[in-house]
Design a protein around this motif. Sequence first.
Motif, PDB file in Angstrom:
ATOM      1  N   PHE A 138     -13.840   2.880   3.055  1.00 21.20           N
ATOM      2  CA  PHE A 138     -12.422   3.232   2.975  1.00 21.20           C
ATOM      3  C   PHE A 138     -11.620   2.470   4.018  1.00 21.20           C
ATOM      4  O   PHE A 138     -10.514   1.988   3.731  1.00 21.20           O
ATOM      5  N   ASN A 139     -12.168   2.319   5.206  1.00 21.27           N
ATOM      6  CA  ASN A 139     -11.448   1.589   6.253  1.00 21.27           C
ATOM      7  C   ASN A 139     -11.305   0.117   5.905  1.00 21.27           C
ATOM      8  O   ASN A 139     -10.269  -0.501   6.189  1.00 21.27           O
TER       9      ASN A 139
ATOM     10  N   THR B 208      -8.405  -0.221   3.391  1.00 24.44           N
ATOM     11  CA  THR B 208      -7.076   0.276   3.745  1.00 24.44           C
ATOM     12  C   THR B 208      -6.559  -0.218   5.091  1.00 24.44           C
ATOM     13  O   THR B 208      -5.407   0.032   5.428  1.00 24.44           O
ATOM     14  N   THR B 209      -7.384  -0.900   5.893  1.00 25.87           N
ATOM     15  CA  THR B 209      -6.923  -1.385   7.199  1.00 25.87           C
ATOM     16  C   THR B 209      -5.922  -2.520   7.005  1.00 25.87           C
ATOM     17  O   THR B 209      -6.214  -3.488   6.281  1.00 25.87           O
TER      18      THR B 209
ATOM     19  N   THR C   4      -3.242  -4.969   2.738  1.00 28.62           N
ATOM     20  CA  THR C   4      -4.589  -4.423   2.833  1.00 28.62           C
ATOM     21  C   THR C   4      -5.504  -5.169   1.866  1.00 28.62           C
ATOM     22  O   THR C   4      -5.041  -5.863   0.944  1.00 28.62           O
TER      23      THR C   4
ATOM     24  N   PHE D  57      -7.405  -3.832  -0.334  1.00 29.52           N
ATOM     25  CA  PHE D  57      -7.287  -3.254  -1.670  1.00 29.52           C
ATOM     26  C   PHE D  57      -6.069  -3.818  -2.403  1.00 29.52           C
ATOM     27  O   PHE D  57      -6.139  -4.120  -3.601  1.00 29.52           O
ATOM     28  N   SER D  58      -4.954  -3.973  -1.698  1.00 26.45           N
ATOM     29  CA  SER D  58      -3.768  -4.550  -2.343  1.00 26.45           C
ATOM     30  C   SER D  58      -4.016  -6.003  -2.726  1.00 26.45           C
ATOM     31  O   SER D  58      -3.489  -6.477  -3.745  1.00 26.45           O
TER      32      SER D  58
ATOM     33  N   ASP E  39      -1.281   3.173  -5.133  1.00 27.54           N
ATOM     34  CA  ASP E  39      -2.626   2.816  -4.668  1.00 27.54           C
ATOM     35  C   ASP E  39      -3.218   3.896  -3.778  1.00 27.54           C
ATOM     36  O   ASP E  39      -4.419   4.191  -3.869  1.00 27.54           O
ATOM     37  N   ASP E  40      -2.415   4.469  -2.905  1.00 25.45           N
ATOM     38  CA  ASP E  40      -2.940   5.470  -1.986  1.00 25.45           C
ATOM     39  C   ASP E  40      -3.450   6.699  -2.741  1.00 25.45           C
ATOM     40  O   ASP E  40      -4.500   7.265  -2.406  1.00 25.45           O
TER      41      ASP E  40
ATOM     42  N   LEU F 244      -6.807   5.849  -4.389  1.00 24.82           N
ATOM     43  CA  LEU F 244      -7.904   5.777  -3.432  1.00 24.82           C
ATOM     44  C   LEU F 244      -8.350   7.155  -2.962  1.00 24.82           C
ATOM     45  O   LEU F 244      -9.546   7.408  -2.805  1.00 24.82           O
ATOM     46  N   ARG F 245      -7.407   8.044  -2.746  1.00 31.00           N
ATOM     47  CA  ARG F 245      -7.769   9.345  -2.172  1.00 31.00           C
ATOM     48  C   ARG F 245      -8.278  10.328  -3.234  1.00 31.00           C
ATOM     49  O   ARG F 245      -9.196  11.103  -2.959  1.00 31.00           O
TER      50      ARG F 245
ATOM     51  N   TRP G 208     -11.781   8.255  -5.233  1.00 33.77           N
ATOM     52  CA  TRP G 208     -12.381   7.296  -4.313  1.00 33.77           C
ATOM     53  C   TRP G 208     -13.633   6.647  -4.893  1.00 33.77           C
ATOM     54  O   TRP G 208     -13.823   5.430  -4.787  1.00 33.77           O
TER      55      TRP G 208
END
Length: 986
Positions: A156-157, A160-161, A168, A170-171, A195-196, A199-200, A203
């Motif tokens: 996840f980090n 999303t970092t 990010t 993912f983007s 996107d958020d 992901l949440r 996942w």
Amino acid sequence: WSRIETPVDLMETHGARISSALRDALLAVRELCSFALEQDARFSSTANQRKYKVSQLYSNLLDAIRADVLRDPEHMRLVAAAATTPLARSVCACLLRSVNSGNPGGQPRSEEAQRQLMFFCNSLRFTSLRTPTPMAQVQSWTTFTPYYAEDVKYSFNQLTTPLEDEKTLFSLIVATFPSDYENLKERLGVLGADDDTVLRNHWTEAQAWASDRSQSLARCVRGVTLYGSALRLLARLEGHAEDEVEALVRSKYEFLVSAQIFGTQRSARPGTLERFKAQAIEELIASNRDLRVCFVHVPEDPSVEDYASCLIGVDESTGKCKIDYRVKLPGNPVIGEGKPENQNHAVIFARGAHLQTLDMNQDNYMGEAYKMRNLLDSFKSDGVVLVGFPETIFSETHGAVAQFAAIAEFIFQTFQRLMTWPLMVRFHYGHPDVWDKAFTMTNGGVSKASRALHVAEDLFGGVNAVARGGKVIFEEFIECGKGRDMGFTSVNGFEQKISGSSGTISMSRDLYRLHKGMDALRVFSLYFSGPGFFISMMQTAWCVYLYILAHAALAVADLEIYRVYRYFKMTETQTSLSLSREEGGYYNSIYAIQLGFLSVLPLFLKMCVDRGVRDGFNYVVSTLVQGSWAFNIFTMTTKGYNYMRALLFGQAQYIATERGYVLMNASMVVLYGLYAKSHLYQGMELLVYLVLFHLNTQLPVSFLYSWSVWMFALCVVIAPWWFSPQATNLFWMRHSWLDWRRWIDGNFNQPRVSHGSWASWHAHMMANWREMLSPWYKALTVCTSGCGRIILTLVCVASLNNGAQTRGVEQRHQFGHNAGRMAVAASFTMAVAAIYYLAMRSETLARGRWLAFPEQLWKLSVYRGLARVATALVWVGCYAVFSYDESFHSKQDASRTFVMTILGCVAIASLLIESWVMIGNRDVEHIFDWLMPRPSVHGESHWRSVFAKPLVMLLRHALLRLRNFADFWYCEMDKACGAVIFALLF
């Protein structure tokens, strides 16, 4: 679906309706078939074959539908009951989506899906694709993949970092695959979510989707295990009982991953990235029944426990991973190159009769998995021990550089077909070749692992196979996916490894023994497909260098006009070097064809075959517009330099490259440290010769004679920044310039980047040149690399007086007189350089004590700048006065004498500095060892101790001071090169 029940009046109500509807449909189909049969009344074999196929199609349709059984009540009840199963629900849901689709042809929107379907359909027409062996007689095989510490799944980090540009990972993946992401959200039922939210709330699905669009181990496992899924489906289609299918597939196929440091990753601290990778591997083991993982157990205390090769299994009672087998090893198995040693220790766990070698950044497709047993049938031919097949590069959509790397792979695959037949010199290239395991294990293995000698370890396995009588073939009806490097530095790192390893291959005993058993034509093919390719790369770069050197030297010497023979008659008029403007441009265009444009021809032909003429043409034009020609020029220089370096030092090195997305911009420190010695110095020298040519030429349109050389030089110098993201961003340029200055000055705060400082980097880059070459080789190297400056010095000496004779000097002594004057001027240059060196190393101008006061460093920069300006004024001023005085007495052009003197002195000084920078520790410590006294033989009063030893020690100290002096001027040169690069970028 859960509320569906079989109606009581099923036969009376629905059976009659379905039978009537099918009867009407069959009548309509019969009318269509009759219409098709009547269209062509002419008698011909083609028409008869078409009519026969139509009638056969209608007959097969009647047999498949069997409308009469719909009148049987028991049959209808069975059909209705079967409609409520989960499989029937999925099938009906797919049919419903197909009926409701706005795309009546059913063509997928994804270009990758279209490509897979097109290849699968085209491959069915290959003549080599014959009826496969039944499942019970299929030969078993093991797919074999080495893994070290690459990404397994994204955390996840990681996704999303925020990156440098606040985006990010993912983007970035979503932007690369927008259609696939919309399909994912449609499957999850969250089309309007951001996107958020995806992901949440989803996942697991989002993690799998993102990992499957990178070069991760999870993608490799998901794709390769499709072999097992395909075998299960084929077994069911052949009528094997359901309880027999699993045992049959297990006896035919397994996927073995040799995760070398998996044991270390399992013992890592919780929360670390290594522990996350170990947990992800355990999840893959639990969710893929065909996957088996082995690793090397490294003991904490070798005196208590031993090294061991361990095979991971799953405990059926708990579902957790456990060690099924442990094989004791005599020691650490990794004594050579890591990848082949990782394969060697794990091959004992491979149970198949054949061994398929794959990398962990590969993929597979269901349609190709069906054809694997056809490929295994190729081993039935006599003597076949290795079967290769092509790859498709799935990473070409990840940017321009990734596309260029994919193009190189496409061209190589096209060439492999030619290497197999008629050249008959195809060997083993690592993946995705399939080996005869029995032959391999008894004839040298799939690769060799000697460090620095067998960097291209896979090729030596193929050389062994061919040398020992094995046959290598290449089939094209099947393919698999492959990821390539996607960043500029990683792509060129791969080219460095390949070209360096090719140099060691050219000198290997394996190749020598192999060619002894070949005929002349096959030896020529071996040269053409191996060493000859890299030698041609070197020759092309040398030709460009010599071409502009010749033009610049003739222009400086004012010898561009001379008499020539043309059309077998001597022309009385004076003409230019290249005869005419048109002929000069034509002659120069030959180099442009060699410098990157000719390489698109095999790409165009392959794209035309795979995608059609129009799409192939569009693809090639788009790659040229994106700068593939510039990239090819840079990689050509990379190949030539590293091949020559491997020949010179007799060794190569494995270069680890990043296979993931390019998330960070490469700084000036990284790019300059990687490419200064191999590319930037040569490019800068070419730019100097180009400037000299244009300043001194008498040709009317001189650019026609040098445009391809300009293209070559600028590409070599600018390409690393051209193909790096954010290279011309002013914010990045400012920070990159500050980091580069700190690196040059030795106060850079990242010790692992380019060795932490210029001094350490320079010592590392010069280590082989200093310590591995004899003095004679060093002299030859200086003469070779300084060929242009030697020629320029001779030209400057000869043209010192603009061709005029000095008063009081005979014509035959004029050159010697000019050489004496140039030697005096060069001595003065070296004296000024020594004074400048001492001034910069003095306590006042040295950076050592100033580093404690960072806010005052700008004052030091001002002082050092003033010192540079003063030194340059003294140096140039003395030459100007000298040139004016000489020209005043000899009535010659002072400016030309001044320019020739400056050029000659700079060329001579650079040659001396290049010679001194190659002084190694061995040269210093062992020079005149034969004069040094031996304590056991010579006493303190011996002449060796009294006279020879002090002189030798003084000479050694002088050599050290000369090397330090040369290092200082190399640093100054690097500063100037960096300033020129930043000026070009700005």
